[in-house]
Enzyme design. Structure first.
Site, PDB file in Angstrom:
ATOM      1  N   GLU A   1     -10.042  12.368   7.604  1.00 20.92           N
ATOM      2  CA  GLU A   1      -9.984  13.678   6.960  1.00 20.92           C
ATOM      3  C   GLU A   1     -11.355  14.357   6.928  1.00 20.92           C
ATOM      4  OE1 GLU A   1      -7.321  13.685   3.226  1.00 20.92           O
ATOM      5  OE2 GLU A   1      -8.013  11.609   3.469  1.00 20.92           O
TER       6      GLU A   1
ATOM      7  N   TYR B   1       1.108   5.749  -0.524  1.00 19.56           N
ATOM      8  CA  TYR B   1       0.652   6.953   0.194  1.00 19.56           C
ATOM      9  C   TYR B   1       0.848   8.120  -0.773  1.00 19.56           C
ATOM     10  CZ  TYR B   1       0.542   9.896   4.534  1.00 19.56           C
ATOM     11  OH  TYR B   1       0.243  10.786   5.546  1.00 19.56           O
TER      12      TYR B   1
ATOM     13  N   TYR C   1       2.479   2.798  15.248  1.00 18.73           N
ATOM     14  CA  TYR C   1       3.198   2.947  13.977  1.00 18.73           C
ATOM     15  C   TYR C   1       4.612   3.504  14.114  1.00 18.73           C
ATOM     16  CZ  TYR C   1       2.786   8.061  13.448  1.00 18.73           C
ATOM     17  OH  TYR C   1       2.907   9.413  13.578  1.00 18.73           O
TER      18      TYR C   1
ATOM     19  N   HIS D   1      -4.065  14.059   0.807  1.00 17.91           N
ATOM     20  CA  HIS D   1      -4.254  13.158   1.948  1.00 17.91           C
ATOM     21  C   HIS D   1      -3.076  13.242   2.906  1.00 17.91           C
ATOM     22  CE1 HIS D   1      -5.351   9.647   4.291  1.00 17.91           C
ATOM     23  NE2 HIS D   1      -4.195   9.063   3.993  1.00 17.91           N
TER      24      HIS D   1
ATOM     25  N   GLN E   1      -3.465   2.209  15.025  1.00 15.31           N
ATOM     26  CA  GLN E   1      -2.381   2.662  14.152  1.00 15.31           C
ATOM     27  C   GLN E   1      -1.569   3.781  14.806  1.00 15.31           C
ATOM     28  OE1 GLN E   1      -3.792   4.242  10.431  1.00 15.31           O
ATOM     29  NE2 GLN E   1      -1.748   4.715   9.666  1.00 15.31           N
TER      30      GLN E   1
ATOM     31  N   ASP F   1      -9.037  -0.011   2.002  1.00 18.42           N
ATOM     32  CA  ASP F   1      -8.057  -0.494   2.979  1.00 18.42           C
ATOM     33  C   ASP F   1      -8.503  -0.015   4.362  1.00 18.42           C
ATOM     34  OD1 ASP F   1      -5.750  -1.878   3.689  1.00 18.42           O
ATOM     35  OD2 ASP F   1      -4.524  -0.070   3.659  1.00 18.42           O
TER      36      ASP F   1
ATOM     37  N   LYS G   1      -3.844  -1.878  10.272  1.00 19.59           N
ATOM     38  CA  LYS G   1      -4.150  -1.974   8.848  1.00 19.59           C
ATOM     39  C   LYS G   1      -4.375  -3.398   8.358  1.00 19.59           C
ATOM     40  CE  LYS G   1      -3.293   2.329   7.261  1.00 19.59           C
ATOM     41  NZ  LYS G   1      -4.139   3.078   6.328  1.00 19.59           N
TER      42      LYS G   1
ATOM     43  N   THR H   1      -4.902   6.328   0.131  1.00 15.55           N
ATOM     44  CA  THR H   1      -6.141   7.087   0.099  1.00 15.55           C
ATOM     45  C   THR H   1      -6.120   8.146  -0.994  1.00 15.55           C
ATOM     46  OG1 THR H   1      -6.401   6.781   2.475  1.00 15.55           O
ATOM     47  CG2 THR H   1      -7.694   8.523   1.464  1.00 15.55           C
TER      48      THR H   1
ATOM     49  N   ARG I   1       0.490  16.846  13.182  1.00 11.54           N
ATOM     50  CA  ARG I   1       1.651  17.704  13.455  1.00 11.54           C
ATOM     51  C   ARG I   1       1.275  19.149  13.148  1.00 11.54           C
ATOM     52  NH1 ARG I   1       3.370  13.437  10.479  1.00 11.54           N
ATOM     53  NH2 ARG I   1       3.467  14.726   8.589  1.00 11.54           N
TER      54      ARG I   1
ATOM     55  N   THR J   1      -8.615  -5.815   4.005  1.00  7.32           N
ATOM     56  CA  THR J   1      -8.539  -4.949   2.832  1.00  7.32           C
ATOM     57  C   THR J   1      -9.509  -5.526   1.809  1.00  7.32           C
ATOM     58  OG1 THR J   1      -6.211  -4.418   3.231  1.00  7.32           O
ATOM     59  CG2 THR J   1      -7.062  -4.035   1.011  1.00  7.32           C
TER      60      THR J   1
ATOM     61  N   GLU K   1     -10.346   3.703   3.645  1.00  8.96           N
ATOM     62  CA  GLU K   1      -9.427   4.374   2.742  1.00  8.96           C
ATOM     63  C   GLU K   1      -9.859   4.014   1.327  1.00  8.96           C
ATOM     64  OE1 GLU K   1      -5.321   3.678   3.618  1.00  8.96           O
ATOM     65  OE2 GLU K   1      -5.380   4.984   5.377  1.00  8.96           O
TER      66      GLU K   1
ATOM     67  N   GLU L   1      -9.309   3.721  -2.375  1.00  8.86           N
ATOM     68  CA  GLU L   1      -8.068   3.594  -3.131  1.00  8.86           C
ATOM     69  C   GLU L   1      -8.308   2.914  -4.476  1.00  8.86           C
ATOM     70  OE1 GLU L   1      -4.787   1.978  -0.985  1.00  8.86           O
ATOM     71  OE2 GLU L   1      -5.534   2.605   0.974  1.00  8.86           O
TER      72      GLU L   1
ATOM     73  N   ASP M   1       0.846  -1.187   0.000  1.00  9.25           N
ATOM     74  CA  ASP M   1       0.000   0.000   0.000  1.00  9.25           C
ATOM     75  C   ASP M   1       0.883   1.240   0.000  1.00  9.25           C
ATOM     76  OD1 ASP M   1      -2.497   1.223  -0.060  1.00  9.25           O
ATOM     77  OD2 ASP M   1      -2.518   1.534   2.099  1.00  9.25           O
TER      78      ASP M   1
ATOM     79  N   ARG N   1      -7.636   3.682  13.323  1.00  4.74           N
ATOM     80  CA  ARG N   1      -6.743   4.824  13.489  1.00  4.74           C
ATOM     81  C   ARG N   1      -6.134   4.914  14.887  1.00  4.74           C
ATOM     82  NH1 ARG N   1      -5.437   6.167   8.364  1.00  4.74           N
ATOM     83  NH2 ARG N   1      -7.284   6.577   7.101  1.00  4.74           N
TER      84      ARG N   1
END
Length: 367
Positions: free
Chosen positions: A322, A101, A210, A106, A206, A199, A219, A308, A115, A223, A167, A169, A99, A203
């Site tokens: 999001e 990114y 992660y 996104h 994760q 997917d 994750k 995503t 952040r 899927t 997600e 995709e 997968d 969250r």
């Protein structure tokens, strides 16, 4: 949307009481290819043997099917079976799953969420298509129920995820392998077609696990993919998005592999988002080049997905994290319900179109 001669996606089906085999969708029917083309490769319960034949066979077979359907339906009509009389199965055996990114929007949105006082994108993001290796054994066909996963939610805390997400995709299915120790060749020589991917993501699991190695249990639980694999030839191609800085030579685009595909995400039948794939920063040829530049080999049945798909507008975001800004701005459904993340009993369906061509749908209900 069209399920005509310009589409003809492949899948695996079975009439009641019969063995699964390969067909193509034409209108509201599926053409039994083993019977129509007198080719036993299509009697297999998976697309893998046919995909392994390679690009020339894919092109010639597609042309043959189009000619048979266009020239004389009296020849093919006995082998066209109404979809409501068949069961659809997993279309191919997944060898490996990766997968990526690849959406600038996104990645930027998640950076702003997690952040807020730093640059949204990490320093490597514009230099390579970031990705991770997933779990092939939990790739499941559309309609398979999705159980809410359990895991660590923080230090000393274990339980079911409270932030179950989607997600939206686009996935790319490999037909022709490559040799270990060598980078893959041209994209169209290896990649058979595309499929829709959801997917599913936990969250909160994760977010705790992660760092520093990336996605794992948040994750790997499920899927979902569409039962239909759309051939590359059916998809309108566009130039890829401009990139700054210019990528390294092995990632330089040598052909137009931007794809003009629009996805549609619905929850319990209500559309909540329409993500545009054509704006993706990293294109699928660049994903394949990066996936194999270190000498990692491809296998028939490999699946790699875009990550995503999200656009600039809120209504174009391809995940709930999001759409609801990590639960701080719930979405409101027409029946008065609100959602931050998925609740038990929710059904998520992702559809997509490429011009007039339909890519079908992938759906799953939370158990």
């Amino acid at each position: 949307m069209s399920w005509g001669l310009d589409n003809l996606p492949y899948g695996v089906f079975s009439p009641q009481g019969e063995r699964p085999r390969v067909g193509v969708r034409y209108g509201d029917k599926v053409l039994d290819l083993a019977a129509a083309l007198h080719d036993e490769v299509f009697a297999a319960p998976t697309l893998n043997p046919f995909m392994a034949r390679g690009h020339t066979a894919w092109r010639d077979t597609r042309a043959l099917i189009q000619n048979k359907l266009a020239s004389d339906l009296t020849v093919t009509e006995p082998h066209l079976i109404p979809l409501d009389r068949v069961r659809l199965h997993m279309p191919f055996e997944v060898a490996d799953y990766v997968d990526f990114y690849c959406s600038l929007e996104h990645a930027s949105n998640l950076g702003r969420i997690f952040r807020p006082d730093a640059e949204p994108l990490l320093p490597n993001w514009r230099h390579l298509p970031v990705g991770y290796h997933g779990r092939a054994g939990t790739v499941v066909p559309s309609g398979t129920p999705v159980s809410r996963p359990h895991g660590q939610l923080g230090a000393g805390v274990f339980g079911p995820t409270a932030k179950l997400d989607i997600e939206a995709e686009l996935g790319f299915v490999v037909g022709v392998p490559s040799e270990q120790g060598s980078a893959a060749g041209a994209f169209e020589e290896h990649v058979f077609g595309v499929t829709l991917v959801n997917d599913w993501s936990a969250r909160d699991i994760q977010g705790w696990e992660y760092v520093p190695l990336g996605p794992f249990l948040g994750k790997s639980f499920a899927t979902s993919i569409s039962p239909w694999i759309t051939p590359l030839e059916a998809l309108p191609r566009v130039p890829g998005r401009a990139q700054d800085p210019a990528p390294l030579d092995y990632l330089r685009r040598r052909d137009d592999w931007g794809l003009d595909v629009t996805l549609e995400v619905s929850i319990n039948g209500e559309v909540v988002s329409r993500p545009p794939y054509r704006g993706m920063y990293w294109t699928p040829d660049q994903m394949l080049a990066h996936l194999t530049v270190n000498g990692a080999s491809l296998r028939t049945g490999d699946l790699f997905a875009s990550g995503t798909v999200s656009g600039e507008q809120r209504e174009e975001r391809g995940s709930l994290i999001e759409l609801t800004w990590n639960g701080t701005d719930p979405i409101k459904l027409a029946n008065g319900d609100t959602r931050t993340f998925l609740e038990n009993g929710d059904t998520v369906t992702i559809r997509a179109t490429a011009g007039e061509v339909s890519l079908g749908e992938v759906s799953g209900t939370i158990g």
